[in-house]
Design an enzyme around this catalytic site. Structure first.
Site, mmCIF file in Angstrom:
data_model
loop_
_atom_site.group_PDB
_atom_site.id
_atom_site.type_symbol
_atom_site.label_atom_id
_atom_site.label_comp_id
_atom_site.label_asym_id
_atom_site.label_seq_id
_atom_site.Cartn_x
_atom_site.Cartn_y
_atom_site.Cartn_z
ATOM 1 C CG ASP A 214 -0.343 -0.072 2.532
ATOM 2 O OD1 ASP A 214 0.905 -0.165 2.613
ATOM 3 O OD2 ASP A 214 -1.081 -0.044 3.541
ATOM 4 C CB SER A 215 4.558 1.705 0.015
ATOM 5 O OG SER A 215 4.795 0.528 -0.750
ATOM 6 C CD GLU B 162 7.647 -0.496 8.000
ATOM 7 O OE1 GLU B 162 7.868 0.646 7.540
ATOM 8 O OE2 GLU B 162 6.659 -1.180 7.673
ATOM 9 C CG ASP C 276 0.554 -4.191 1.934
ATOM 10 O OD1 ASP C 276 0.842 -5.245 2.525
ATOM 11 O OD2 ASP C 276 1.286 -3.179 1.939
#
Length: 281
Positions: A49-50, A186, A88
């Site tokens: 979704d980046s 992350e 995502d």
């Protein structure tokens, strides 16, 4: 050079079997050409979704929609032949109930042909992950810094320092126990990421975590140096394509302005009567 031994499509069981073995290679991709490039070298291609920030100029991932993930998931699918394609689930598409998560995950898989979905969250997502995996939807977990919760974190801060370490440890265990086939860690402190990798039975994939993780992932535009104003500590630049592209566009603009482009070799002449003309692309 391609990933050794990747002669057939990578499956979820293949990924699980790599726990403690050769490191898993993962990159994001949002378009067909980039997905094709990644596919030749990666075990996992992630449609993150980046994409909202990288390609759409959004300030965070929170504005990403299901329609955007389906669109870019389809594009990536056209470029992926052997890597495991994971997509995502965007913010708001799975948090409400396990049933909501199933409907949206099933849509992603059916419309894009992806092999698995990824969702963020630890203990709070335990039942959702269990619900999805029991119904045939492979899930990749994501704990530590979860960008969809950036407002709750107060920014993109390193996680796992002090008392926060135990929370992340519990989150990773919960996700693995619920049936996730892998867990992204992350922006987690290195010792904690190393410890979690040793403790949970499924592969960990680090991003700003530890070289001891079972694999690594980066946003492809970051590692290619497409941006000059965004360079997190955990990103290694393997190229500087942004500056190269800027120089190329500048040269193009100068040549157009000076009428040096197009040149004679770039235009088409009228053919003599009866002559065969080719190359008119």
């Amino acid at each position: 050079m391609s990933v050794p031994g990747k002669s057939r499509p990578v499956s979820v069981p293949n990924i699980i079997a790599r726990k403690g073995g050769a490191p898993l290679v993962c990159l994001t991709a949002y378009t067909t050409p980039v997905a094709k490039l990644c596919d030749a070298h990666c075990d996992i291609v992630l449609v993150g979704d980046s994409v909202g920030m990288v390609l759409h100029g959004l300030p965070s991932t929170l504005g990403v929609t299901m329609e955007m993930m389906v669109l870019h998931g389809k594009a990536a699918r056209r470029g992926v032949e052997t890597a495991l394609l994971v997509i995502d689930m965007p913010f708001g598409s799975y948090e409400e109930t396990p049933e909501q998560a199933f409907r949206n995950a099933a849509r992603l898989m059916a419309e894009t042909g992806c092999a698995a979905v990824k969702l963020e969250g630890g203990e709070s997502m335990r039942e959702t992950i269990r619900f999805l995996t029991a119904r045939g939807i492979p899930v990749m977990g994501h704990v530590g810094l979860t960008p969809q919760a950036v407002n709750a974190f107060g920014g993109y801060k390193v996680q796992g320092r002090g008392e926060g370490a135990e929370r992340i440890r519990r989150d990773a265990r919960a996700v693995a126990e619920a049936g996730a086939f892998a867990v992204v860690l992350e922006k987690v402190t290195e010792p904690l990421a190393r410890s979690i990798t040793q403790e949970i039975p499924v592969p960990t994939i680090g991003i700003g975590a530890s070289p001891a993780c079972d694999g690594q992932v980066l946003v492809v535009d970051d590692m290619l140096g497409m941006f000059s104003d965004f360079r997190p500590k955990f990103v290694k630049r393997y190229a500087e394509l942004g500056s190269e592209a800027d120089a190329a566009i500048e040269s193009y603009a100068e040549e157009v302005a000076a009428r040096r482009f197009p040149g004679g070799e770039h235009v088409f002449v009228e053919a003599a009567p009866g002559a065969s003309v080719g190359g008119n692309r």
